[in-house]
Design a protein around this motif. Structure first.
Motif, PDB file in Angstrom:
ATOM      1  N   UNK A 138       0.827  -1.138   0.079  1.00  0.00           N
ATOM      2  CA  UNK A 138       0.007  -0.009   0.014  1.00  0.00           C
ATOM      3  C   UNK A 138       0.880   1.086   0.120  1.00  0.00           C
ATOM      4  N   UNK A 139       1.882   1.388   0.660  1.00  0.00           N
ATOM      5  CA  UNK A 139       3.013   2.307   0.562  1.00  0.00           C
ATOM      6  C   UNK A 139       3.235   2.708  -0.776  1.00  0.00           C
ATOM      7  N   UNK A 140       3.409   1.729  -1.655  1.00  0.00           N
ATOM      8  CA  UNK A 140       3.900   1.998  -3.112  1.00  0.00           C
ATOM      9  C   UNK A 140       2.512   2.542  -3.808  1.00  0.00           C
ATOM     10  N   UNK A 141       1.510   2.116  -3.405  1.00  0.00           N
ATOM     11  CA  UNK A 141       0.294   2.490  -4.223  1.00  0.00           C
ATOM     12  C   UNK A 141      -0.127   4.112  -3.989  1.00  0.00           C
ATOM     13  N   UNK A 142       0.072   4.387  -2.496  1.00  0.00           N
ATOM     14  CA  UNK A 142      -0.256   5.630  -2.050  1.00  0.00           C
ATOM     15  C   UNK A 142       0.757   6.547  -2.822  1.00  0.00           C
ATOM     16  N   UNK A 143       1.999   6.288  -2.764  1.00  0.00           N
ATOM     17  CA  UNK A 143       3.025   7.193  -3.418  1.00  0.00           C
ATOM     18  C   UNK A 143       2.534   7.602  -4.880  1.00  0.00           C
ATOM     19  N   UNK A 144       1.840   6.619  -5.591  1.00  0.00           N
ATOM     20  CA  UNK A 144       1.455   6.961  -6.771  1.00  0.00           C
ATOM     21  C   UNK A 144       0.092   7.547  -7.058  1.00  0.00           C
ATOM     22  N   UNK A 145      -0.755   7.520  -6.085  1.00  0.00           N
ATOM     23  CA  UNK A 145      -1.991   8.017  -6.185  1.00  0.00           C
ATOM     24  C   UNK A 145      -2.051   9.604  -5.916  1.00  0.00           C
ATOM     25  N   UNK A 146      -2.480  10.250  -7.012  1.00  0.00           N
ATOM     26  CA  UNK A 146      -2.893  11.553  -6.807  1.00  0.00           C
ATOM     27  C   UNK A 146      -4.282  12.242  -7.332  1.00  0.00           C
ATOM     28  N   UNK A 147      -5.154  11.561  -7.628  1.00  0.00           N
ATOM     29  CA  UNK A 147      -6.487  11.914  -7.614  1.00  0.00           C
ATOM     30  C   UNK A 147      -7.421  10.694  -7.959  1.00  0.00           C
ATOM     31  N   UNK A 148      -8.729  11.029  -7.606  1.00  0.00           N
ATOM     32  CA  UNK A 148     -10.110   9.909  -7.408  1.00  0.00           C
ATOM     33  C   UNK A 148     -10.562   9.581  -6.407  1.00  0.00           C
ATOM     34  N   UNK A 149     -11.161   8.465  -5.956  1.00  0.00           N
ATOM     35  CA  UNK A 149     -11.766   8.214  -4.837  1.00  0.00           C
ATOM     36  C   UNK A 149     -10.858   7.111  -4.161  1.00  0.00           C
ATOM     37  N   UNK A 150     -10.591   7.519  -3.006  1.00  0.00           N
ATOM     38  CA  UNK A 150      -9.827   6.664  -1.916  1.00  0.00           C
ATOM     39  C   UNK A 150     -11.218   6.049  -1.224  1.00  0.00           C
ATOM     40  N   UNK A 151     -11.257   4.732  -0.966  1.00  0.00           N
ATOM     41  CA  UNK A 151     -12.286   4.266  -0.153  1.00  0.00           C
ATOM     42  C   UNK A 151     -11.547   3.351   1.187  1.00  0.00           C
ATOM     43  N   UNK A 152     -11.870   3.719   2.193  1.00  0.00           N
ATOM     44  CA  UNK A 152     -11.310   2.966   3.318  1.00  0.00           C
ATOM     45  C   UNK A 152     -12.847   1.905   3.759  1.00  0.00           C
ATOM     46  N   UNK A 153     -12.433   0.654   3.850  1.00  0.00           N
ATOM     47  CA  UNK A 153     -13.509  -0.179   3.865  1.00  0.00           C
ATOM     48  C   UNK A 153     -13.498  -1.330   5.192  1.00  0.00           C
ATOM     49  N   UNK A 154     -14.384  -1.426   5.805  1.00  0.00           N
ATOM     50  CA  UNK A 154     -14.393  -2.597   6.932  1.00  0.00           C
ATOM     51  C   UNK A 154     -15.559  -3.494   6.318  1.00  0.00           C
ATOM     52  N   UNK A 155     -14.883  -4.839   6.096  1.00  0.00           N
ATOM     53  CA  UNK A 155     -15.991  -5.840   5.483  1.00  0.00           C
ATOM     54  C   UNK A 155     -16.751  -6.334   6.867  1.00  0.00           C
ATOM     55  N   UNK A 168      -6.344   5.050   9.995  1.00  0.00           N
ATOM     56  CA  UNK A 168      -5.996   5.004   8.543  1.00  0.00           C
ATOM     57  C   UNK A 168      -6.556   6.178   7.840  1.00  0.00           C
ATOM     58  N   UNK A 169      -7.869   6.435   7.880  1.00  0.00           N
ATOM     59  CA  UNK A 169      -8.624   7.223   7.137  1.00  0.00           C
ATOM     60  C   UNK A 169      -8.229   8.741   7.517  1.00  0.00           C
ATOM     61  N   UNK A 170      -7.907   8.797   9.040  1.00  0.00           N
ATOM     62  CA  UNK A 170      -7.466  10.260   9.209  1.00  0.00           C
ATOM     63  C   UNK A 170      -5.944  10.631   8.756  1.00  0.00           C
ATOM     64  N   UNK A 171      -5.009   9.451   8.978  1.00  0.00           N
ATOM     65  CA  UNK A 171      -3.768   9.846   8.373  1.00  0.00           C
ATOM     66  C   UNK A 171      -3.570  10.165   7.139  1.00  0.00           C
ATOM     67  N   UNK A 172      -4.484   9.491   6.203  1.00  0.00           N
ATOM     68  CA  UNK A 172      -4.521   9.538   4.676  1.00  0.00           C
ATOM     69  C   UNK A 172      -5.077  10.799   4.332  1.00  0.00           C
ATOM     70  N   UNK A 173      -6.205  11.338   5.118  1.00  0.00           N
ATOM     71  CA  UNK A 173      -6.538  12.480   4.947  1.00  0.00           C
ATOM     72  C   UNK A 173      -5.557  13.705   5.118  1.00  0.00           C
ATOM     73  N   UNK A 174      -4.964  13.620   6.182  1.00  0.00           N
ATOM     74  CA  UNK A 174      -3.817  14.554   6.343  1.00  0.00           C
ATOM     75  C   UNK A 174      -2.839  14.536   5.436  1.00  0.00           C
ATOM     76  N   UNK A 175      -2.406  13.335   5.135  1.00  0.00           N
ATOM     77  CA  UNK A 175      -1.276  13.089   4.138  1.00  0.00           C
ATOM     78  C   UNK A 175      -1.636  13.635   2.818  1.00  0.00           C
ATOM     79  N   UNK A 176      -2.758  13.626   2.360  1.00  0.00           N
ATOM     80  CA  UNK A 176      -3.202  14.098   1.298  1.00  0.00           C
ATOM     81  C   UNK A 176      -3.011  15.429   1.147  1.00  0.00           C
ATOM     82  N   UNK A 177      -3.478  16.092   2.421  1.00  0.00           N
ATOM     83  CA  UNK A 177      -3.338  17.601   2.503  1.00  0.00           C
ATOM     84  C   UNK A 177      -1.972  18.078   2.627  1.00  0.00           C
ATOM     85  N   UNK A 178      -1.048  17.566   3.093  1.00  0.00           N
ATOM     86  CA  UNK A 178       0.313  17.763   3.417  1.00  0.00           C
ATOM     87  C   UNK A 178       0.854  17.744   1.694  1.00  0.00           C
ATOM     88  N   UNK A 179       0.264  16.996   0.896  1.00  0.00           N
ATOM     89  CA  UNK A 179       0.921  17.045  -0.392  1.00  0.00           C
ATOM     90  C   UNK A 179      -0.009  17.748  -1.463  1.00  0.00           C
TER      91      UNK A 179
END
Ligand SMILES: Cc1cc2nc3c(=O)[nH]c(=O)nc-3n(C[C@H](O)[C@H](O)[C@H](O)COP(=O)(O)OP(=O)(O)OC[C@H]3O[C@@H](n4cnc5c(N)ncnc54)[C@H](O)[C@@H]3O)c2cc1C
Length: 411
Positions: A138-155, A168-179
Motif C-alpha cells: 500500500x505504501x507504493x500505491x499511495x506514493x503514486x495516487x494523486x486523484x480519484x476516490x480513496x475508499x477505506x472499507x471494513x468488511x 488510517x482514514x485520518x492519517x490518509x486525509x492529513x497525508x493528502x492535505x500535506x501533499x
C-alpha cells in the motif's frame, strides 16, 4: 512434570509464558509455546508503514528473542487440538501432550471470504494494511495516487483494533492535505456499522471528526462482492461504492485449527467465560487475546490486561485455590487523528469510552477522547514499551481492570 502448552507466540502467548516461567517451578512445570514462524510482528506498527513513518524492519523481531529461557519454543503449524485426549497435533506429524492448554492464536484477515476481493485488482488497486505485506504494498500505491476516490472499507465486525480503519482514514486525509492533493481526492469511509464506532459517545465524537475533514461516510454497508472490472464495492442491499484505491479490512477470523478441533463459534473464536477466560466446555483449556469470544475489543491492550488476570488466576488454580479475579473487558487504545495528534479511549464491557483525563505514571495524565500531541507521542512510544516491557511481562503500572479515575461520566 506438569505440562502447560500455549498455542500462538504473539502478544498474549508471549506475555503469558514469560510471566509464568518466573512463577512456576522449573523442576515441576514444563512450558511450551508453538508458533508457525520466528517473526514476531508489532502489528500496531503496520498502520504507519503505508505512510513511511516506520520501515518494515522496525515492526518485527525474532520470536525466540522475546521468549524467556526455560520455555520450549516449537516452530510448527498447529493442525488440531484433541481436548478429550489432552494433546495437540502439529501439521508436521508431531504431537504435544498437555495438562493445561492456552489458545492464543489470535485472529487474521481473510480476504478469501469475500467474493472478488482476491481478484485481478488485489494489490493493484485493492489493498489491506493488516499484514506487513499488504501495508508495504500500500505504501507504493499511495506514493503514486494523486486523484480519484480513496475508499477505506471494513468488511464486517469484529475486527482486531476496531479503530485502526478510522486511524488510517485520518492519517490518509492529513497525508493528502500535506501533499496538496486533498482537493483532487474524495475520501470515503464505508462501514457495516451505523456510525464511526461501536460505542455511542465515541462514535459521535469520531463521526464529527470525519465530518470536519469532509470524509464521506457510507454507513450500514455490508459488502456482498467486489466487482474488479468496474472497481466497485457491491453490498447485499445492492448499493455500489466505486473506488480508484480501495483500502479494505477483510473479514477477521480465528485460526482454522480451532474450527477443525470443534472448539470455535462461526468465526472460529473459542467460547470462554468472560471473567476467567476458561473454556465453557473444557476446564483445563483457556483462550486469551483475540482468539476468544469475549465481548470487548480485539486489541493488544485487551491481550495485555486479560493475560495479567489469567496469570493470577492460573497460579491459584494449579495451587488448588479458587480463581477469584474476573476480567472486566478493559481495553484502551490511542487513535491517530493526523497532524501529529491522537485521541485516547479507555473502556470495558459495561463502561463506554468517556471523556476526561487518563492517569498515567510519569507521562500522564493523558486526554481522553481529546486530540492531543501527547497522545500521539504516547502511541509512538508504545513500540518501545511493547518490546521492552509488555512482552517480557514487566509491570506497566496500569490497572488490569478499568478504573473510573479521571473519567467524566456521561450525563
Ligand atoms: C494494523 C493493526 C493495528 C493495530 N493497532 C493496535 C493498537 O493501536 N492498540 C492495540 O491494543 N492493538 C492494536 N492492534 C491489535 C493487536 O495487534 C492484537 O489485538 C494483538 O496482537 C492480539 O494478540 P494475540 O496474542 O491475541 O494475537 P497475535 O498477536 O496475532 O498472535 C497470534 C499468534 O498465533 C499464531 N498462530 C495462528 N494460527 C496458528 C497455527 N495454526 N499454528 C501456529 N501458530 C498459529 C500466529 O502466527 C500469531 O503469532 C492492531 C492490529 C493491527 C493489525
Amino acid at each position: 512434570m506438569k505440562r502447560l502448552l500455549v498455542l500462538g507466540a504473539g502478544t498474549a502467548g508471549t506475555m503469558i509464558v514469560n510471566k509464568l516461567r518466573r512463577q512456576l517451578d522449573k523442576g515441576e512445570w514444563a512450558i511450551t509455546i508453538v508458533d508457525r514462524d520466528d517473526v514476531h510482528p508489532y502489528q500496531p506498527g503496520f498502520l504507519f508503514l503505508p505512510f513511511g513513518t516506520y520501515r518494515p524492519d522496525q515492526v518485527r523481531r525474532s520470536r525466540h528473542a522475546q521468549i524467556a529461557d526455560g520455555v520450549d519454543f516449537v516452530i510448527a503449524d498447529v493442525d488440531r487440538v484433541h481436548p478429550e485426549a489432552g494433546n495437540v497435533a502439529l501439521a508436521d506429524g508431531r504431537e504435544l501432550p498437555y495438562d493445561y492448554l492456552v489458545i492464543a492464536s489470535g485472529t487474521s484477515p481473510r480476504p478469501d471470504q469475500t467474493p472478488g476481493m482476491l481478484g485481478q485488482e488485489w494489490r493493484r488497486s485493492i489493498f489491506d494494511f493488516y499484514t506487513e505485506e499488504g501495508a508495504t504494498a500500500l505504501a507504493g500505491a499511495l506514493e503514486n495516487f494523486d486523484h480519484g476516490r480513496l475508499v477505506v472499507h471494513v468488511t464486517d465486525t469484529p475486527i482486531k483494533c476496531p479503530v485502526a480503519p478510522l486511524e488510517f482514514t485520518f492519517l490518509a486525509e492529513a497525508w493528502l492535505r500535506e501533499r496538496d492533493l486533498r482537493d483532487r481526492v474524495e475520501v470515503v469511509f464505508a462501514t457495516p456499522l451505523s456510525g464511526a464506532f461501536t460505542k455511542p459517545v465515541a462514535s459521535e465524537h469520531l463521526g464529527t471528526m470525519l465530518e470536519e475533514r469532509k470524509i464521506v461516510v457510507e454507513p450500514d454497508f455490508l459488502v456482498e462482492h467486489i466487482d474488479n472490472e468496474r472497481k466497485m464495492l457491491v453490498s447485499y442491499d445492492e448499493r455500489e461504492v466505486p473506488f480508484d484505491l480501495l483500502v479494505t479490512i477483510p473479514l477477521n477470523m480465528g485460526a482454522d485449527f480451532v474450527a477443525r478441533s470443534g472448539l470455535g463459534d462461526e468465526l472460529n473464536y473459542v467460547p470462554v467465560d468472560r471473567g476467567t477466560l476458561r473454556s465453557t466446555v473444557w476446564p483445563n483449556l483457556f483462550a486469551v487475546g483475540d482468539a476468544s469470544d469475549i465481548p470487548t475489543s480485539k486489541a493488544g491492550s485487551v491481550a495485555h490486561f486479560s493475560a495479567e488476570i489469567f496469570v493470577d488466576n492460573f497460579l491459584r488454580l494449579v495451587d488448588g485455590r479458587p480463581m477469584v479475579r474476573a476480567f472486566d473487558g478493559h481495553a484502551n487504545c490511542f487513535i491517530e487523528s493526523g497532524d501529529g495528534k491522537a485521541l485516547l479511549i479507555d473502556f470495558n464491557y459495561d463502561t463506554e469510552p468517556l471523556p476526561g483525563r487518563y492517569p498515567l505514571p510519569l507521562a500522564g495524565p493523558l486526554g481522553l477522547l481529546q486530540e492531543t500531541r501527547a497522545n500521539h507521542l504516547g502511541k509512538l512510544a508504545f513500540r518501545h514499551i511493547y518490546w521492552n516491557m509488555l512482552l517480557p511481562g514487566r509491570p506497566l503500572g496500569l490497572p488490569s481492570n478499568m478504573s473510573m479515575s479521571g473519567k467524566v461520566p456521561a450525563a
